[in-house]
Design an enzyme around this catalytic site. Structure first.
Site, PDB file in Angstrom:
ATOM      1  N   CYS A 156       0.816  -1.234   0.000  1.00  0.00           N
ATOM      2  CA  CYS A 156       0.000   0.000   0.000  1.00  0.00           C
ATOM      3  C   CYS A 156       0.837   1.266   0.000  1.00  0.00           C
ATOM      4  CB  CYS A 156      -0.919   0.022   1.217  1.00  0.00           C
ATOM      5  SG  CYS A 156      -2.250  -1.147   1.055  1.00  0.00           S
TER       6      CYS A 156
HETATM    7  N1  CO8 Z   1     -20.783  -9.294   6.359  1.00  0.00           N
HETATM    8  C1  CO8 Z   1     -21.309  -9.514   7.592  1.00  0.00           C
HETATM    9  N2  CO8 Z   1     -20.556  -9.784   8.672  1.00  0.00           N
HETATM   10  C2  CO8 Z   1     -19.220  -9.848   8.521  1.00  0.00           C
HETATM   11  C3  CO8 Z   1     -18.603  -9.646   7.275  1.00  0.00           C
HETATM   12  C4  CO8 Z   1     -19.434  -9.369   6.164  1.00  0.00           C
HETATM   13  N3  CO8 Z   1     -18.922  -9.169   4.931  1.00  0.00           N
HETATM   14  N4  CO8 Z   1     -17.275  -9.761   7.423  1.00  0.00           N
HETATM   15  C5  CO8 Z   1     -17.053 -10.040   8.719  1.00  0.00           C
HETATM   16  N5  CO8 Z   1     -18.223 -10.104   9.388  1.00  0.00           N
HETATM   17  C6  CO8 Z   1     -18.432 -10.409  10.792  1.00  0.00           C
HETATM   18  C7  CO8 Z   1     -17.227 -11.132  11.387  1.00  0.00           C
HETATM   19  O1  CO8 Z   1     -17.311 -12.521  11.158  1.00  0.00           O
HETATM   20  C8  CO8 Z   1     -17.369 -10.774  12.860  1.00  0.00           C
HETATM   21  O2  CO8 Z   1     -18.355 -11.606  13.447  1.00  0.00           O
HETATM   22  P1  CO8 Z   1     -18.172 -12.117  14.979  1.00  0.00           P
HETATM   23  O3  CO8 Z   1     -18.146 -10.856  15.808  1.00  0.00           O
HETATM   24  O4  CO8 Z   1     -19.372 -12.945  15.171  1.00  0.00           O
HETATM   25  O5  CO8 Z   1     -16.877 -12.861  14.991  1.00  0.00           O
HETATM   26  C9  CO8 Z   1     -17.903  -9.351  12.830  1.00  0.00           C
HETATM   27  O6  CO8 Z   1     -18.520  -9.191  11.544  1.00  0.00           O
HETATM   28  C10 CO8 Z   1     -16.808  -8.323  12.992  1.00  0.00           C
HETATM   29  O7  CO8 Z   1     -15.749  -8.635  12.042  1.00  0.00           O
HETATM   30  P2  CO8 Z   1     -14.339  -7.943  12.088  1.00  0.00           P
HETATM   31  O8  CO8 Z   1     -13.804  -7.972  13.481  1.00  0.00           O
HETATM   32  O9  CO8 Z   1     -13.471  -8.526  11.006  1.00  0.00           O
HETATM   33  O10 CO8 Z   1     -14.777  -6.464  11.662  1.00  0.00           O
HETATM   34  P3  CO8 Z   1     -13.997  -5.104  11.830  1.00  0.00           P
HETATM   35  O11 CO8 Z   1     -14.858  -4.152  12.523  1.00  0.00           O
HETATM   36  O12 CO8 Z   1     -12.609  -5.287  12.324  1.00  0.00           O
HETATM   37  O13 CO8 Z   1     -13.906  -4.589  10.301  1.00  0.00           O
HETATM   38  C11 CO8 Z   1     -12.252  -4.441   8.560  1.00  0.00           C
HETATM   39  C12 CO8 Z   1     -13.202  -5.346   9.334  1.00  0.00           C
HETATM   40  C13 CO8 Z   1     -13.093  -3.444   7.774  1.00  0.00           C
HETATM   41  C14 CO8 Z   1     -11.435  -5.285   7.592  1.00  0.00           C
HETATM   42  C15 CO8 Z   1     -11.344  -3.661   9.534  1.00  0.00           C
HETATM   43  O14 CO8 Z   1     -10.752  -4.553  10.451  1.00  0.00           O
HETATM   44  C16 CO8 Z   1     -10.241  -2.881   8.858  1.00  0.00           C
HETATM   45  O15 CO8 Z   1     -10.453  -2.069   8.000  1.00  0.00           O
HETATM   46  N6  CO8 Z   1      -9.006  -3.079   9.311  1.00  0.00           N
HETATM   47  C17 CO8 Z   1      -7.849  -2.404   8.759  1.00  0.00           C
HETATM   48  C18 CO8 Z   1      -7.451  -3.121   7.571  1.00  0.00           C
HETATM   49  C19 CO8 Z   1      -6.415  -2.400   6.777  1.00  0.00           C
HETATM   50  O16 CO8 Z   1      -6.231  -1.234   6.783  1.00  0.00           O
HETATM   51  N7  CO8 Z   1      -5.692  -3.193   6.053  1.00  0.00           N
HETATM   52  C20 CO8 Z   1      -4.759  -2.694   5.146  1.00  0.00           C
HETATM   53  C21 CO8 Z   1      -4.754  -3.680   4.084  1.00  0.00           C
HETATM   54  S1  CO8 Z   1      -4.361  -3.005   2.590  1.00  0.00           S
HETATM   55  C22 CO8 Z   1      -2.714  -3.288   2.283  1.00  0.00           C
HETATM   56  O17 CO8 Z   1      -1.890  -3.249   3.110  1.00  0.00           O
HETATM   57  C23 CO8 Z   1      -2.361  -3.646   0.901  1.00  0.00           C
HETATM   58  C24 CO8 Z   1      -2.005  -5.086   0.857  1.00  0.00           C
HETATM   59  C25 CO8 Z   1      -1.510  -5.423  -0.489  1.00  0.00           C
HETATM   60  C26 CO8 Z   1      -2.590  -5.184  -1.536  1.00  0.00           C
HETATM   61  C27 CO8 Z   1      -3.423  -6.355  -1.763  1.00  0.00           C
HETATM   62  C28 CO8 Z   1      -4.281  -6.195  -2.969  1.00  0.00           C
HETATM   63  C29 CO8 Z   1      -5.464  -7.167  -2.951  1.00  0.00           C
END
Ligand code: CO8
Length: 374
Positions: A156
């Site tokens: 990123c």
């Molecule tokens: N629909 C419904 N429910 C869902 C979904 C969905 N799609 N997805 C997850 N849930 C559920 C989970 O199972 C969980 O349920 P439970 O509580 O029962 O276990 C609940 O919702 C909460 O899930 P999370 O804890 O995962 O949810 P978050 O509030 O943490 O949100 C995010 C998830 C949005 C992913 C958040 O954690 C986030 O944005 N984190 C930061 C991520 C980030 O910035 N990453 C950077 C990556 S980008 C990068 O570095 C580039 C990499 C190289 C490029 C790759 C190209 C492909």
């Protein structure tokens, strides 16, 4: 030392759009189909059923409303769940080069620079479609640019690390003008069958013209300072690579061959790292929070950006001070902060300062302090 400036920016936006509703409908159809095919195993408890995704969750957790992709037909087909990007012959331009050239042409037109005046092309992206020859050299050839070219990958943060690399070469006098190009086909790398991440990424290409400040022919952004940092983490990881066929089991369709992350940990660990990085960079340059008119942040998550904006400015950012584009583009990896910059910088008055910042896998963080001139 020669000062450098950003004199042009360009964005190539793919033609296909997928809304959260369309994405969730196809994911849920895939889940229902998979669950029906594995009904016995699910009933016996040996495998877990795939839970439905939800558009409400996606918007609330990330701020993303839709994404652009190079091909939506395969992604939205529950029997496929990945884009279809047909192989091209070696004589045809590659897809990344084609996207990069489109963004570069827009950036060059804005800068009023002819392609023959470019001394360096950097293709800075999270993935490169082949190992060699470098995509950057293909872009150089398609544009008719001079000098030399190479690929860079810092996930990123590729764009900001590319800006620092080009800026340092201009400062040292080894080049006069550079193109930093970021074609990101995140859709080919994303696991669309995993509801935890299937909504995160989109495709795009961005490009910046960076040149010696005294060569700028119009309004531009002087690059006051750049700063990069990395710290190893496995919380965003991908195990696909050229050693794949040398390892037993690696030819399978393994989950870790696509994008993997522990999103919660990334959230918790990257936020303090980025906030401290920006604060230290600003302090070193004598730039106070009142001096910054705009923040162009990495576009991964709205809550993350709100938090960083509050930390950097010491208050809630006002409308337009910290523009997000992730609602329309999703996370486009290295290109995100550059899309925000390209679309939300022309209105700044001479003397106004802003900060571009990217962060992500590695971990990596890059920041660039710029000042509007002309
Ligand atoms: N629909 C419904 N429910 C869902 C979904 C969905 N799609 N997805 C997850 N849930 C559920 C989970 O199972 C969980 O349920 P439970 O509580 O029962 O276990 C609940 O919702 C909460 O899930 P999370 O804890 O995962 O949810 P978050 O509030 O943490 O949100 C995010 C998830 C949005 C992913 C958040 O954690 C986030 O944005 N984190 C930061 C991520 C980030 O910035 N990453 C950077 C990556 S980008 C990068 O570095 C580039 C990499 C190289 C490029 C790759 C190209 C492909």
């Amino acid at each position: 030392m020669q000062p450098a400036a950003i004199t042009g920016s360009g964005v190539f936006t793919p033609a296909h759009v997928i809304t959260n509703d369309a994405l969730v409908a196809s994911f849920n159809a895939y889940a229902d189909q998979w669950n029906a095919e594995h009904a016995e195993a699910i009933a016996s408890g040996s495998v877990a059923a795939i839970a439905h995704s939800s558009a409400e969750f996606i918007t609330a957790a990330s701020g993303i409303e839709r994404r652009f992709v190079m091909d939506k037909s395969g992604i939205l087909d529950p029997a496929v769940m990945h884009p279809w990007l047909p192989e091209r012959t070696d004589e045809e331009p590659g897809i990344m080069a084609e996207m990069g050239v489109a963004a570069s042409r827009a950036a060059l037109a804005m800068a009023g620079v002819d392609t023959s005046e470019i001394d360096l092309v950097i293709c800075a992206a999270s993935n490169h479609e082949r190992a060699y020859p470098a995509i950057a050299i293909e872009i150089q050839q398609l544009l008719g640019a001079g000098g030399f070219a190479f690929d860079m990958n810092v996930a990123c943060s590729s764009a900001t690390f590319g800006i620092q690399t080009a800026t340092d070469m201009i400062r040292a006098g080894s080049i006069r003008r550079a193109l930093v190009v970021n074609p990101e086909i995140c859709s080919a790398h994303l696991e669309w069958r995993d509801r935890d991440c299937h909504f995160i990424f989109g495709d795009v290409a961005t490009a910046l013209v960076i040149e010696r400040a005294d060569l700028a022919s119009g309004p531009h952004f002087a690059i006051r300072s750049t700063r990069c940092a990395t710290a190893f983490s496995n919380n965003i990881r991908n195990n696909n690579g050229f050693l794949r066929r040398t390892r037993a089991g690696h030819m399978q369709d393994r989950r870790d061959m696509q994008f993997m992350q522990n999103g919660r940990k990334v959230f918790k660990e990257v936020l303090p790292m980025v906030s401290a990085h920006i604060a230290d960079h600003m302090a070193a340059e004598g730039v106070g929070s009142d001096d910054l008119a705009r923040l162009w942040l990495h576009q991964a998550n709205k809550t993350m950006n709100d938090y960083i904006g509050r930390k950097v400015l010491g208050r809630d950012p006002e409308q337009g001070e910290q523009p997000n584009i992730l609602q329309d583009y999703a996370n486009t990896s290295s290109a995100g902060s550059i899309i925000a910059f390209a679309k939300h910088s022309a209105d700044l008055a001479p003397g106004a300062m802003g900060l571009i910042c990217s962060f992500g896998a590695g971990y990596s963080v890059g920041s660039v302090i710029v000042e509007r001139r002309g």
